[in-house]
Motif scaffolding. Sequence first.
Motif, PDB file in Angstrom:
ATOM      1  N   ILE A 176       1.797  -9.312  -0.448  1.00 23.73           N
ATOM      2  CA  ILE A 176       1.773  -7.865  -0.215  1.00 23.73           C
ATOM      3  C   ILE A 176       1.663  -7.113  -1.537  1.00 23.73           C
ATOM      4  N   ARG A 177       2.444  -7.572  -2.535  1.00 26.77           N
ATOM      5  CA  ARG A 177       2.410  -6.902  -3.833  1.00 26.77           C
ATOM      6  C   ARG A 177       1.010  -6.993  -4.447  1.00 26.77           C
ATOM      7  N   SER A 179      -1.758  -7.354  -2.827  1.00 29.36           N
ATOM      8  CA  SER A 179      -2.655  -6.532  -2.016  1.00 29.36           C
ATOM      9  C   SER A 179      -2.566  -5.066  -2.424  1.00 29.36           C
ATOM     10  N   ILE A 180      -1.343  -4.616  -2.718  1.00 28.72           N
ATOM     11  CA  ILE A 180      -1.170  -3.224  -3.162  1.00 28.72           C
ATOM     12  C   ILE A 180      -1.924  -2.995  -4.472  1.00 28.72           C
ATOM     13  N   LYS A 217      -4.454   2.267   4.256  1.00 32.60           N
ATOM     14  CA  LYS A 217      -4.030   0.874   4.131  1.00 32.60           C
ATOM     15  C   LYS A 217      -3.009   0.710   3.010  1.00 32.60           C
ATOM     16  N   TYR A 221       0.688  -0.875   3.288  1.00 34.07           N
ATOM     17  CA  TYR A 221       1.171  -1.993   2.482  1.00 34.07           C
ATOM     18  C   TYR A 221       2.437  -1.614   1.714  1.00 34.07           C
ATOM     19  N   LYS A 222       2.513  -0.380   1.252  1.00 30.04           N
ATOM     20  CA  LYS A 222       3.712   0.060   0.535  1.00 30.04           C
ATOM     21  C   LYS A 222       4.931   0.044   1.453  1.00 30.04           C
ATOM     22  N   ARG A 224       5.294  -1.835   4.132  1.00 33.31           N
ATOM     23  CA  ARG A 224       5.613  -3.241   4.381  1.00 33.31           C
ATOM     24  C   ARG A 224       6.333  -3.864   3.180  1.00 33.31           C
ATOM     25  N   TYR A 225       5.901  -3.490   1.991  1.00 33.56           N
ATOM     26  CA  TYR A 225       6.512  -4.005   0.774  1.00 33.56           C
ATOM     27  C   TYR A 225       7.986  -3.604   0.693  1.00 33.56           C
TER      28      TYR A 225
END
Length: 282
Positions: A176-177, A179-180, A217, A221-222, A224-225
Amino acid sequence: MRLQKIVMKNFKPYREQIEITLNRDCTQANKHIFVIYGDNGFGKTSLLDAIYWGLFGQKARKTQLLFNDKEAKRKKTEMFVELTFYDEVLDRTYVIFRKATKTATSIHETLEVIVNGEAIVGDPLLKQEYIEQYIMPYEISRFFFFDAEDVKTLAREQGGDTVKDSVELLLGLKAIRESIEDMDNVRQDLEKQRKKYLKEEGKLQEIGRKLNEVSEKLELYKKRYENVKAELKSKKEKLSQLRKDLAEFGYEEIKKLAEKRDALELKLKSLTEKKRGDHERN
């Protein structure tokens, strides 16, 4: 993800085909924890070996040492392990079937991975990569399948990078990180393009649309992070409490043994003095 069923044949003490079905009523709320207990020599560790070999093959356990002793004496025989996993989040069933065929001169190993009834096509290396990416990474497997003696080892570890990296890998925090970071880079590139084509309305609208999609998006993602970070913190607190509980348990056991030893020594001393007194009177 939970293990539903284990089927094996000619694996260590399990000569005939045996099937073990784990409780299907187990829900995510109770963490899918299964305890297998029994007397020494009744196949508990062999069952653990079957799970490891089924998942990771030669990487986890040496295949030539796993054949049933009586079957291993035959000129040709085979053993297999079949594992069934179910992913409640994705509503997916994974079946892993690993077989080893032994002849007088060689051992040949095969692997099949079936997802919702469809077989994964490719060489064994590709299938093994699929298992470790989507079902169980090898690096964190010891936190899910272990002997009771391993609990003490886990409790003694200070956690640090080993536990942190393993939990992050399981939760997907690193992915996830990354992806951000990737989404931020894409957004920056799109901003540059938007400025470049500011006078070209058609291109501007298209870039604006893409920019909005990327921004949405990125926000997702943030969130989810942050959620995974909070979950990681909670798991670390629980792990710390587990270490503390295990340490206290060990202290109490040692204390009881020490008290028992002192009582026995006192009794022995009393009996010795009594015997000495009887001897002197005689």
